[in-house]
Design a protein around this motif. Structure first.
Motif, PDB file in Angstrom:
ATOM      1  N   LEU A  79      -1.469  27.907   4.178  1.00  0.00           N
ATOM      2  CA  LEU A  79      -2.732  28.115   3.445  1.00  0.00           C
ATOM      3  C   LEU A  79      -3.876  27.267   3.972  1.00  0.00           C
ATOM      4  O   LEU A  79      -5.040  27.547   3.663  1.00  0.00           O
ATOM      5  CB  LEU A  79      -2.535  27.903   1.933  1.00  0.00           C
ATOM      6  CG  LEU A  79      -2.385  26.489   1.375  1.00  0.00           C
ATOM      7  CD1 LEU A  79      -2.491  26.524  -0.137  1.00  0.00           C
ATOM      8  CD2 LEU A  79      -1.112  25.837   1.807  1.00  0.00           C
ATOM      9  N   ASP A  80      -3.565  26.247   4.772  1.00  0.00           N
ATOM     10  CA  ASP A  80      -4.627  25.446   5.383  1.00  0.00           C
ATOM     11  C   ASP A  80      -4.759  25.744   6.873  1.00  0.00           C
ATOM     12  O   ASP A  80      -5.213  24.897   7.659  1.00  0.00           O
ATOM     13  CB  ASP A  80      -4.355  23.952   5.148  1.00  0.00           C
ATOM     14  CG  ASP A  80      -4.384  23.611   3.663  1.00  0.00           C
ATOM     15  OD1 ASP A  80      -5.291  24.096   2.953  1.00  0.00           O
ATOM     16  OD2 ASP A  80      -3.471  22.896   3.198  1.00  0.00           O
TER      17      ASP A  80
ATOM     18  N   HIS B  94       2.867  25.142  -1.820  1.00  0.00           N
ATOM     19  CA  HIS B  94       1.920  25.835  -2.697  1.00  0.00           C
ATOM     20  C   HIS B  94       2.241  27.327  -2.590  1.00  0.00           C
ATOM     21  O   HIS B  94       1.564  28.074  -1.895  1.00  0.00           O
ATOM     22  CB  HIS B  94       0.479  25.548  -2.276  1.00  0.00           C
ATOM     23  CG  HIS B  94      -0.005  24.181  -2.665  1.00  0.00           C
ATOM     24  ND1 HIS B  94       0.280  23.047  -1.938  1.00  0.00           N
ATOM     25  CD2 HIS B  94      -0.742  23.771  -3.731  1.00  0.00           C
ATOM     26  CE1 HIS B  94      -0.284  21.998  -2.536  1.00  0.00           C
ATOM     27  NE2 HIS B  94      -0.906  22.412  -3.628  1.00  0.00           N
TER      28      HIS B  94
ATOM     29  N   TRP C 155      -2.598  28.768  -7.733  1.00  0.00           N
ATOM     30  CA  TRP C 155      -3.456  28.423  -8.872  1.00  0.00           C
ATOM     31  C   TRP C 155      -3.652  29.618  -9.816  1.00  0.00           C
ATOM     32  O   TRP C 155      -4.360  29.502 -10.801  1.00  0.00           O
ATOM     33  CB  TRP C 155      -4.805  27.886  -8.382  1.00  0.00           C
ATOM     34  CG  TRP C 155      -4.667  26.566  -7.668  1.00  0.00           C
ATOM     35  CD1 TRP C 155      -4.758  25.320  -8.217  1.00  0.00           C
ATOM     36  CD2 TRP C 155      -4.406  26.352  -6.266  1.00  0.00           C
ATOM     37  NE1 TRP C 155      -4.570  24.351  -7.258  1.00  0.00           N
ATOM     38  CE2 TRP C 155      -4.357  24.957  -6.059  1.00  0.00           C
ATOM     39  CE3 TRP C 155      -4.204  27.198  -5.165  1.00  0.00           C
ATOM     40  CZ2 TRP C 155      -4.120  24.395  -4.788  1.00  0.00           C
ATOM     41  CZ3 TRP C 155      -3.958  26.642  -3.915  1.00  0.00           C
ATOM     42  CH2 TRP C 155      -3.922  25.253  -3.735  1.00  0.00           C
TER      43      TRP C 155
ATOM     44  N   TRP D 276      -3.156  12.403   0.595  1.00  0.00           N
ATOM     45  CA  TRP D 276      -3.349  13.828   0.880  1.00  0.00           C
ATOM     46  C   TRP D 276      -4.175  14.035   2.143  1.00  0.00           C
ATOM     47  O   TRP D 276      -4.555  13.099   2.836  1.00  0.00           O
ATOM     48  CB  TRP D 276      -3.919  14.523  -0.356  1.00  0.00           C
ATOM     49  CG  TRP D 276      -3.630  15.989  -0.367  1.00  0.00           C
ATOM     50  CD1 TRP D 276      -4.549  16.990  -0.405  1.00  0.00           C
ATOM     51  CD2 TRP D 276      -2.339  16.627  -0.332  1.00  0.00           C
ATOM     52  NE1 TRP D 276      -3.901  18.222  -0.385  1.00  0.00           N
ATOM     53  CE2 TRP D 276      -2.560  18.018  -0.336  1.00  0.00           C
ATOM     54  CE3 TRP D 276      -1.023  16.142  -0.270  1.00  0.00           C
ATOM     55  CZ2 TRP D 276      -1.518  18.947  -0.293  1.00  0.00           C
ATOM     56  CZ3 TRP D 276       0.030  17.059  -0.228  1.00  0.00           C
ATOM     57  CH2 TRP D 276      -0.236  18.438  -0.236  1.00  0.00           C
ATOM     58  N   ARG D 277      -4.476  15.259   2.463  1.00  0.00           N
ATOM     59  CA  ARG D 277      -4.977  15.640   3.775  1.00  0.00           C
ATOM     60  C   ARG D 277      -6.434  15.228   4.023  1.00  0.00           C
ATOM     61  O   ARG D 277      -7.196  14.991   3.089  1.00  0.00           O
ATOM     62  CB  ARG D 277      -4.844  17.149   3.949  1.00  0.00           C
ATOM     63  CG  ARG D 277      -5.748  17.973   3.062  1.00  0.00           C
ATOM     64  CD  ARG D 277      -5.348  19.436   3.048  1.00  0.00           C
ATOM     65  NE  ARG D 277      -6.372  20.247   2.373  1.00  0.00           N
ATOM     66  CZ  ARG D 277      -7.299  20.948   3.002  1.00  0.00           C
ATOM     67  NH1 ARG D 277      -7.342  20.969   4.314  1.00  0.00           N
ATOM     68  NH2 ARG D 277      -8.189  21.653   2.335  1.00  0.00           N
TER      69      ARG D 277
ATOM     70  N   HIS E  42     -13.444  16.266   1.916  1.00  0.00           N
ATOM     71  CA  HIS E  42     -12.159  16.264   1.206  1.00  0.00           C
ATOM     72  C   HIS E  42     -11.179  15.538   2.113  1.00  0.00           C
ATOM     73  O   HIS E  42     -10.539  16.128   2.962  1.00  0.00           O
ATOM     74  CB  HIS E  42     -11.751  17.727   0.967  1.00  0.00           C
ATOM     75  CG  HIS E  42     -10.437  17.927   0.265  1.00  0.00           C
ATOM     76  ND1 HIS E  42     -10.131  17.378  -0.964  1.00  0.00           N
ATOM     77  CD2 HIS E  42      -9.342  18.655   0.624  1.00  0.00           C
ATOM     78  CE1 HIS E  42      -8.922  17.760  -1.333  1.00  0.00           C
ATOM     79  NE2 HIS E  42      -8.418  18.524  -0.380  1.00  0.00           N
TER      80      HIS E  42
HETATM   81  C1  BMA Z   1      -5.076  20.914  -2.289  1.00  0.00           C
HETATM   82  C2  BMA Z   1      -6.377  20.947  -1.516  1.00  0.00           C
HETATM   83  C3  BMA Z   1      -6.539  22.337  -0.974  1.00  0.00           C
HETATM   84  C4  BMA Z   1      -5.323  22.704  -0.112  1.00  0.00           C
HETATM   85  C5  BMA Z   1      -4.029  22.491  -0.878  1.00  0.00           C
HETATM   86  C6  BMA Z   1      -2.811  22.664  -0.017  1.00  0.00           C
HETATM   87  O1  BMA Z   1      -4.885  19.692  -2.912  1.00  0.00           O
HETATM   88  O2  BMA Z   1      -6.310  20.020  -0.470  1.00  0.00           O
HETATM   89  O3  BMA Z   1      -7.710  22.388  -0.196  1.00  0.00           O
HETATM   90  O4  BMA Z   1      -5.401  24.030   0.320  1.00  0.00           O
HETATM   91  O5  BMA Z   1      -4.009  21.187  -1.413  1.00  0.00           O
HETATM   92  O6  BMA Z   1      -2.798  21.773   1.069  1.00  0.00           O
END
Ligand code: BMA
Length: 400
Positions: free
Chosen positions: A111-112, A138, A149, A354-355, A366
């Protein structure tokens, strides 16, 4: 007599070798008295070793982790072997996180937009260098086809007996096919799956994912978790997995430690007592002053450390961080200080931030790890230099 002497010498040499490999870093020594065991009695030797070593090393060190670290950073993308973390401190993080979202649709990228074959290569390279990999998922809503979501009802339909149960099995089969790809050849010449910390169905006590509280009964979530573990371990012998449960701090009540156990599937189904904590580290919804947030952060760490200790399992801060890291001394004053504050907090094995979204591609701020030139980068070097933190180049052998 002669044989016994040889056998005895061999034993001494072997244990000496083991001690030496375990102590590549002489500061790190055995402290845990009773060995912890994985829920899977057939876990591979390397997976057992990773769990044992995480318990031992994590007792008085904090392994630093970062999601998607080599895929891209705030200002880099597609540069081989680059990571925002490594750009600053010269080492990769000790723990690499990746996400499986969209694998279940047969996509080539997650998804990313990270290719799954890239993730497989990264897990192999990480293992070769001695680092650790963890996977979250996810997953698309298996009933509606929407994303994670999309909170429309799904869990009740995918657990055993539900009308979409087959869809869950198909998704888990996609994971099994993926999980068989990152392999290595062991000392006996056998192909083995690389140990992985698997963290499915995370933040289930929140109401933002379809497996969360909005449309899911607690007993159905537990059934989902148990089915996942049974299917992967018992039916499909995925003997390289360490299962991490991860509750969200924002929905835990620190005055009621039992609130952490909402949805807990039982000690036979969990290896790692994880917590996702953005809330105390600087969430926009949390208006508490910094001193209060820090005190709460420490309490949240004590909470999981105490539960893990009682259950004889490993505790980890499985996900979290402070978005954009606006506090310049965040790494030492908030993170290091809190994790090092007492015996309980010290026993937490790792913290995965996180990323770092790529600014050019996603046009958003982000990110959770600093990058070269960021205002907390200098402080992050201090954090790296602390004896308490471990990055990949400071790890002892985790797989023997
Ligand atoms: C979330 C965000 C989203 C991302 C998802 C999966 O917390 O960082 O932008 O798509 O995680 O990495």
């Amino acid at each position: 007599m002669f044989h016994r002497t040889i056998a005895c010498t061999a034993l001494i040499i072997t244990s000496l070798a083991l001690t030496l490999t375990a102590c590549k870093n002489p500061e790190i020594r055995e402290t845990a008295a009773v060995p912890m065991t994985l829920i899977n009695p057939d876990a591979s030797a390397q997976t057992n070793a990773l769990y044992r070593n995480l318990a031992r090393v994590g007792q008085n060190h904090l392994l630093f982790g970062h999601q998607n670290t080599t895929a891209y950073g705030v200002s880099c993308r597609g540069d081989e072997n680059r990571s925002d973390v490594k750009d600053i401190v010269g080492s990769y993080p000790a723990v690499f996180g990746w996400d499986l979202g969209d694998l279940e649709r047969g996509d080539e990228k997650n998804l990313d937009s990270i290719r799954f074959d890239f993730v497989v290569d990264q897990i192999k390279n990480t293992y070769r260098r001695g680092g650790i990999s963890t996977l979250s998922w996810h997953m698309l809503n298996p009933v509606s086809g929407g994303d994670s979501w999309d909170t429309s009802r799904a869990v009740g339909d995918v657990i055993p007996g539900g009308k979409s149960h087959q869809q869950l099995k198909d998704n888990l089969d996609a994971f099994i096919a993926f999980n068989q790809q990152p392999t290595f050849t062991d000392e006996q010449g056998q192909l083995q799956a690389i140990p992985i910390i698997f963290r499915p169905w995370h933040e289930h006590n929140g109401d933002w994912f379809w497996w969360g509280t909005k449309e899911t009964r607690e007993q159905d979530y537990i059934a989902l978790w148990r089915f996942t573990v049974d299917y992967l371990i018992n039916e499909h012998k995925q003997n390289n997995l360490i299962f991490a449960f991860s509750s969200d701090r924002g929905r835990n009540n620190l005055d009621e430690p039992e609130s952490y156990l909402y949805g807990y599937p039982g000690d036979q189904y969990v290896d790692i007592i994880g917590l996702d904590n953005y809330w105390d580290l600087g969430h926009s919804g949390n208006k508490a002053p910094i001193a209060q947030r820090k005190a709460d952060f420490i309490r949240s760490l004590e909470l999981i450390a105490n539960i893990a200790q009682k259950k004889h399992k490993i505790a980890a801060l499985s996900e979290g961080g402070q978005e954009t890291v606006p506090e310049d001394t965040f790494w030492t004053d908030m993170v290091l200080d809190s994790f090092a504050s007492n015996k309980q907090t010290q026993s937490i094995a790792y913290f995965l931030v996180w990323r770092n979204a790529n600014k050019a591609r996603e046009n958003t701020d982000h990110f959770y790890a600093p990058y070269s030139g960021h205002s907390s980068a200098k402080n992050f070097i201090k954090f790296y230099g602390s004896e308490f933190t471990l990055f990949e180049d400071q790890l002892p052998d985790m797989y023997h």
